[in-house]
Design an enzyme around this catalytic site. Structure first.
Site: not given
Length: 513
Positions: A411, A430
């Protein structure tokens, strides 16, 4: 005694029975002569003319019982001999073609792969081979049976063990690491049985030598005792040993195009036909060894147990299937309990300023400022949190989605300053990418989808936009601390998650001395 007359109708039955028994006896005699004929043919030792398979099998089983704990994969080895009627087929097929001499020679050079040859019974194999080749060395058939059984069993065990080590590695990463979710081929009984049935050992042993340029470069550095910049010679050696083992694991990308993230290098590459066509900095999850307090030069015995920090990025492979532009962040409970409710208790407007909605039983709470967050604890937390799209969203303007059990993804991020730092293990698990639009352009190519992505990343849309990739792309999140760069120089990175230490702790007793 008065003879009992044989009735005429019994005579064909008796003659038929005698014929069957005669055939059976001849068949047994023929079967039992096979081992004698073959062993005399290959050894020229007269003693083996007395050999009988029925007499050999009990000796084999006794020897096997003694060696069972000393050989690898005993169940496979046992099934191989059972399938072949316990005949000494390895000796018969390979004694005189040089194969049984070649195997110990290859094993003696396994130290070039960083592994200890003393864990193989090479000297015993050579002694047994020499004994069988000496026509006068074996005096009794009982001695012959024992020599045969030992050589068959030790050869089979060493051959399979060596083959597995070079083709799959000596360690199973799935058993070492608790956050390892990469598809990894391991040796199976079918492959091992096929190995034992190889017609020519030397040809096979030549074929399984690693030929990957990375492997050969690391192997050369290991042989030459290269000292890595800033490390001692011993720690450099351990870095290279661990790198060789990782390269033997069957978990490498095979597709012509894929995305790969190397956690210790904090880098993402898009690979096409073996070349990097796009690379960028990434930020990964925080690790247990970010201060480099534990190294390969010094570690505790407890390093054998993998105890990951909760925010470490998992090792995995999957398929990127879509992107979400202007994403909603479904805040994990672990983050909510440790950060969100703490911030909300300190600042009643924190949630509103961060565009975080609060839900209870699936329903959005209109005015979360009325909640006394000082009374909310991790134990009584009954709320869920979602961050709306916008400039403050922790996922930035886009996220790249792929299935995985850890709920991680690639992301964007509003926090660009982190990319300026050398140590970028800063996320909750992440992977933050440094050039999200560049990655989208590579995966989507020019066209309407890319135009939509680029446009939506600029404007503040209140709702996310989901777009599927025209061609789904494999992704590998891996962990490599040592490699050869495009110029052949050996690079290494800090063992930020301590995974090298775990691996080496398990290998310490089987590496080359």
């Amino acid at each position: 005694m008065i003879p009992i007359p044989i009735r005429k109708h019994f005579l064909p039955i008796i003659l038929s029975t005698c014929f069957v028994l005669l055939l059976a006896l001849q068949s047994c005699k023929k079967k039992h002569s096979v081992i004698a004929d073959e062993m005399f043919r290959v050894t020229k030792n007269e003693i083996f003319k007395k050999a009988d398979t029925a007499d050999y099998i009990p000796v084999f089983n006794k020897v096997f019982a003694n060696y069972r704990k000393k050989i690898a994969n005993p169940l496979v080895i046992e099934s191989f001999f059972k399938k072949n009627g316990y005949e000494p087929i390895l000796v018969v097929n390979h004694l005189n073609n040089g194969d049984l001499d070649a195997l110990p020679e290859y094993i003696s050079r396994i130290n070039e792969h960083g592994l200890d040859p003393s864990s193989y019974p090479t000297e015993e194999i050579k002694t047994l081979v020499a004994k069988l080749k000496d026509k006068a060395a074996i005096k009794t058939i009982e001695e012959g049976y024992e020599t045969l059984a030992k050589l068959e069993i030790l050869t089979a065990g060493a051959f399979v063990k060596y083959s597995n080590a070079l083709q799959y590695g000596v360690m199973n990463p799935k058993k070492l690491y608790s956050r390892y979710f990469m598809a990894t081929r391991r040796p199976d009984s079918v492959g091992m049985l096929a190995t034992l049935s190889t017609a020519n050992f030397k040809t096979y042993l030549d074929s399984i030598q690693p030929k990957n340029p990375q492997y050969l470069a690391i192997q050369k550095a290991y042989r030459d005792s290269v000292t890595l910049n800033g490390l001692s010679r011993e720690e450099s050696k351990r870095y290279l040993l661990v790198a060789l083992e990782r390269l033997r694991w069957r978990n490498k990308p095979y597709e012509p195009k894929y995305v790969i993230v190397n956690i210790p290098d904090y880098r993402l590459d898009v690979m096409e036909d073996g070349k990097s066509v796009l690379n960028m900095k990434v930020c990964v999850g925080q690790g247990r060894n970010m201060e480099n307090q534990n190294t390969l030069a010094h570690f505790e015995d407890t390093a054998r147990v993998d105890k990951p920090y909760p925010r470490e990025t998992p090792l995995l492979n999957s398929i990127i299937h879509s992107v979400e532009v202007n994403p909603v962040w479904n805040i994990p409970r672990s983050i909510a309990t440790k950060e969100i409710i703490v911030e909300a208790a300190n600042d009643r407007y924190y949630l509103a300023n961060k565009n975080i909605d609060v839900f209870k039983d699936g329903k959005r709470i209109a005015d979360p400022e009325t909640i006394d967050w000082l009374q909310v604890t991790p134990d009584n937390l009954e709320y869920e949190f979602k961050q709306r799209p916008g400039e403050e969203n922790s996922l930035g303007k886009i996220k790249f989605l792929f299935k995985n059990r850890s709920s991680v993804y690639l992301h964007d991020t509003p926090n660009k300053l982190a990319f300026r730092h050398a140590m970028r293990a800063v996320s909750h698990g992440c992977v933050r990418v440094g050039d999200p639009l560049g990655l989208a352009k590579n995966l989507f190519g020019e066209g309407a989808d890319l135009d939509t992505i680029a446009n939506d990343m600029v404007i503040n849309k209140p709702e996310p936009t989901n777009i599927g990739l025209p061609k789904k792309t494999p992704i590998y999140i891996t962990y490599v601390t040592c490699w050869a760069d495009e110029n052949g120089a050996i690079q290494y990175r800090q063992d930020v998650y301590g995974l090298d230490i775990v691996l080496y702790a398990h290998m310490e007793n089987i590496v080359a001395k």
